[in-house]
Design an enzyme around this catalytic site. Structure first.
Site, short mmCIF file in Angstrom:
data_model
loop_
_atom_site.label_atom_id
_atom_site.label_comp_id
_atom_site.label_asym_id
_atom_site.label_seq_id
_atom_site.Cartn_x
_atom_site.Cartn_y
_atom_site.Cartn_z
CE LYS A 118 1.17 -8.20 -1.84
NZ LYS A 118 1.38 -6.83 -1.34
CG ASP B 263 2.34 -3.97 -5.86
OD1 ASP B 263 1.56 -3.41 -6.66
OD2 ASP B 263 2.35 -3.73 -4.63
CE LYS C 68 4.25 -0.83 -5.04
NZ LYS C 68 4.03 -0.28 -3.70
CG ASP D 140 4.19 -7.23 -3.43
OD1 ASP D 140 4.48 -7.20 -2.22
OD2 ASP D 140 3.16 -6.73 -3.91
CG ASP E 225 0.78 0.45 -4.45
OD1 ASP E 225 1.01 -0.75 -4.72
OD2 ASP E 225 1.65 1.26 -4.10
CD GLU F 277 -0.73 -5.18 -4.31
OE1 GLU F 277 -0.80 -3.97 -4.05
OE2 GLU F 277 0.24 -5.89 -3.97
NE ARG G 119 -4.48 -2.98 2.20
CZ ARG G 119 -4.09 -1.90 2.86
NH1 ARG G 119 -4.96 -1.20 3.56
NH2 ARG G 119 -2.82 -1.51 2.82
N1 BES Z 1 3.71 -4.51 -1.95
C1 BES Z 1 3.43 -3.28 -1.32
C2 BES Z 1 4.14 -3.12 0.03
C3 BES Z 1 5.64 -3.06 -0.02
C4 BES Z 1 6.27 -1.85 -0.20
C5 BES Z 1 6.40 -4.18 0.19
C6 BES Z 1 7.65 -1.79 -0.21
C7 BES Z 1 7.77 -4.13 0.19
C8 BES Z 1 8.41 -2.93 -0.01
C9 BES Z 1 1.93 -3.12 -1.08
O1 BES Z 1 1.11 -3.74 -2.01
C10 BES Z 1 1.65 -1.67 -1.16
O2 BES Z 1 1.90 -1.10 -2.18
N2 BES Z 1 1.18 -1.09 -0.08
C11 BES Z 1 0.93 0.31 -0.04
C12 BES Z 1 -0.32 0.53 0.76
C13 BES Z 1 -0.86 1.92 0.66
C14 BES Z 1 -1.36 2.21 -0.72
C15 BES Z 1 -1.99 2.05 1.67
C16 BES Z 1 2.14 0.98 0.63
O3 BES Z 1 2.73 0.39 1.55
O4 BES Z 1 2.51 2.06 0.23
ZN ZN Z 2 0.81 -2.51 -3.75
ZN ZN Z 3 1.95 -5.41 -2.97
#
Ligand code: BES
Ligand code: ZN
Ligand code: ZN
Length: 492
Positions: free
Chosen positions: A250, A255, A262, A273, A332, A334, A336
């Site tokens: 990825k 992000d 966020k 990210d 968020d 994104e 996947r």
């Molecule tokens: N890049 C984030 C995941 C992440 C969060 C990595 C904190 C490292 C530290 C990912 O893209 C994301 O935002 N995932 C969301 C998914 C949710 C919206 C279902 C998450 O984990 O909150």
């Molecule tokens: Zn995200």
């Molecule tokens: Zn992300």
């Protein structure tokens, strides 16, 4: 820093520092220097240190003792911690050179021990200083020497140096913030690597990505002025008789969450990210330097995820590279979306296995913290290879279930699938993995969720805070194992 081997007796060492690891209650070395140490000052308990001047009686200036703890609790990571801790000490006193004694512990294989000492020292020597302008901040240790009376450990040290250096190289790229590493700049890094390592490379630009129909990557990228890229690197591309493996990383260079923005606290950490992508690059670098007898394809979808007037919106429906439609619930989620395109692209090459590496879900931090990588897989053999390699490298994995009930949670009323399983995040790491599973066809597959391990907020025994590059050693070790490069190497 360079790691060398010296075949000699400890008392013959000429250096700034000589470091010796001691098991709990083991007799101390160099009696003439250590006999005044009280047991409550130093008895070899875990992670304990004592520093003694050699008083000019030897050709090393300082003796650094390190507690390796109880013999029955001993594992190889203690050796990484040992060499890591003497390197940190050397830095604190501005020593440019140090020697480390290879411990004489009956239960351990000498090659593995030399490898672990090399890794710990090299990983601990790395610090991101590119943007520091004061000379004092730029201090570097030049040389670590592993001292032993055992001969023939050169290859183990070289092997470990290659992998640990690739891990440090990964960390260096990962540390660069989003105003330095845009998707296009990441492609440049990949192109330079391809040139240096003679890898085949294709960089698909936005118009190519449109032609290919990679709706996930395009949807995430549409909010940013910096266009996406889709990078494909191949090692041993022309050796068609070798088994092909595929790694997918990825590459979200920043992000923000997009329209599902966020919170601002900690948002600067979202430069990491792209860790999956930088680790993927580090793996192909290491594999090519080790000349593993496999073909390896690295696939990196790279983009920013930003809110703007052109950004994708919750409720949008997109079509991914394999034709499946996706309802966007949360912009968020994104990672996947871009991995969906990359995974279906990878399946077309019909590899022996696909391994994806991604900072996919923040929930990983809550479940395993910084101590483990979430592993999701449809193949028992790969799972056991990963678990064993995780133990050896101490980049440990923990397997999560892929019970079919979780797949139900991704069903959309109006498209084939939706991009989050539940608003409250219930089993969020697993539903994310199930989302990816929709795009792998019948490939053997491992998904590594590194959201908890790709960066450390606090320093660790042999890793400074910041990008860790965790995954480079694990996956390289797995590929070495799968390629039977390891034949004849004793596995502990
Ligand atoms: N890049 C984030 C995941 C992440 C969060 C990595 C904190 C490292 C530290 C990912 O893209 C994301 O935002 N995932 C969301 C998914 C949710 C919206 C279902 C998450 O984990 O909150
Ligand atoms: Zn995200
Ligand atoms: Zn992300």
């Amino acid at each position: 820093m360079e790691v060398n081997l010296k075949v000699a007796q400890l008392k013959a060492v000429k250096d700034e520092i000589l470091a010796v690891g001691v098991l709990k209650d083991e007799e101390l070395p160099f009696k003439e220097l250590t006999r005044f140490l009280r047991a409550d000052e130093f008895n070899g308990k875990d992670d304990q240190t004592a520093i003694i001047s050699s008083l000019g009686r030897f050709d090393f200036k300082k003796l650094f003792l390190y507690g390796l703890g109880e013999q029955k609790e001993f594992d190889l990571d203690k050796l990484r911690r040992f060499s890591g801790s003497v390197v940190r000490y050397a830095r604190s006193i501005r020593s440019t050179s140090l020697s480390i004694a290879l411990p004489q512990i009956n239960s351990i294989n000498k090659e593995h021990a030399a490898q672990a000492l090399t890794e710990g020292a090299l990983l601990a020597s790395y610090k991101f200083t590119k943007f520091k302008t004061k000379k004092d901040d730029l201090f570097e240790i030049k040389k670590a020497t592993i001292v032993t009376e055992e001969k023939g450990l050169e290859n183990a040290i070289l092997y470990a140096s290659t992998i640990a250096s690739a891990q440090n190289w990964t960390r260096e790229i990962d540390e660069h913030p989003a105003n330095f590493i845009t998707p296009k700049e990441l492609a440049k890094v990949a192109m330079n690597l391809a040139k240096e390592r003679k890898l085949k490379i294709k960089v698909f630009e936005k118009k190519d990505i449109e032609k290919l129909g990679m709706g996930g990557l395009l949807a995430v990228a549409q909010g940013s002025v910096n266009p996406p890229v889709f990078i494909v690197l191949e090692y041993n591309a022309h050796k068609k008789d070798l088994p092909l493996y595929c790694i997918v990383g990825k590459g979200v260079t920043f992000d923000s969450g997009g329209i599902s923005l966020k919170p601002s606290k900690g948002l600067q950490e979202m430069k990491y990210d792209k860790s999956g992508a930088t680790i993927t690059l580090g793996i192909i670098k290491a594999v090519s330097e080790l000349k593993l007898p496999i073909r390896l394809m690295a696939v990196i979808p790279a983009t920013e995820n930003l809110p703007s007037g052109s950004a994708q919106k919750p409720g949008d429906i997109i079509t991914s590279y394999n034709g499946k439609t996706i309802e966007i619930i949360n912009t968020d989620a994104e990672g996947r979306l871009i991995l969906a395109d990359a995974l279906s692209y990878a399946t077309k090459a019909k590899p022996e296995a696909i391994i994806d590496i991604a900072t996919l879900t923040g929930l990983m931090k809550l479940t395993l913290g910084r101590h483990g990588i979430g592993l999701f897989s449809n193949d028992e053999e790969l799972i056991s290879v990963f678990k064993a390699a995780g133990g050896r490298t101490y980049e440990r994995v923990w397997q999560f279930p892929l019970w079919k009930e979780y797949a139900e949670m991704n069903k959309s009323d109006i498209a084939d699938i939706k991009n989050i399983g539940s608003e409250v995040g219930e089993a969020g790491s697993i539903t994310a993995a199930f989302f990816l599973k929709e795009f792998i066809g019948d490939a053997r597959w491992v998904h590594l969720d590194i959201a908890g391990t790709s960066m450390f907020a606090e320093p660790h025994h042999y890793l400074e805070n910041g990008a860790t590059g965790i995954g480079v050693r694990l996956v390289t070790e797995v590929l070495a194992e799968l390629s039977s490069y390891g034949k004849g190497r004793d596995k502990k």
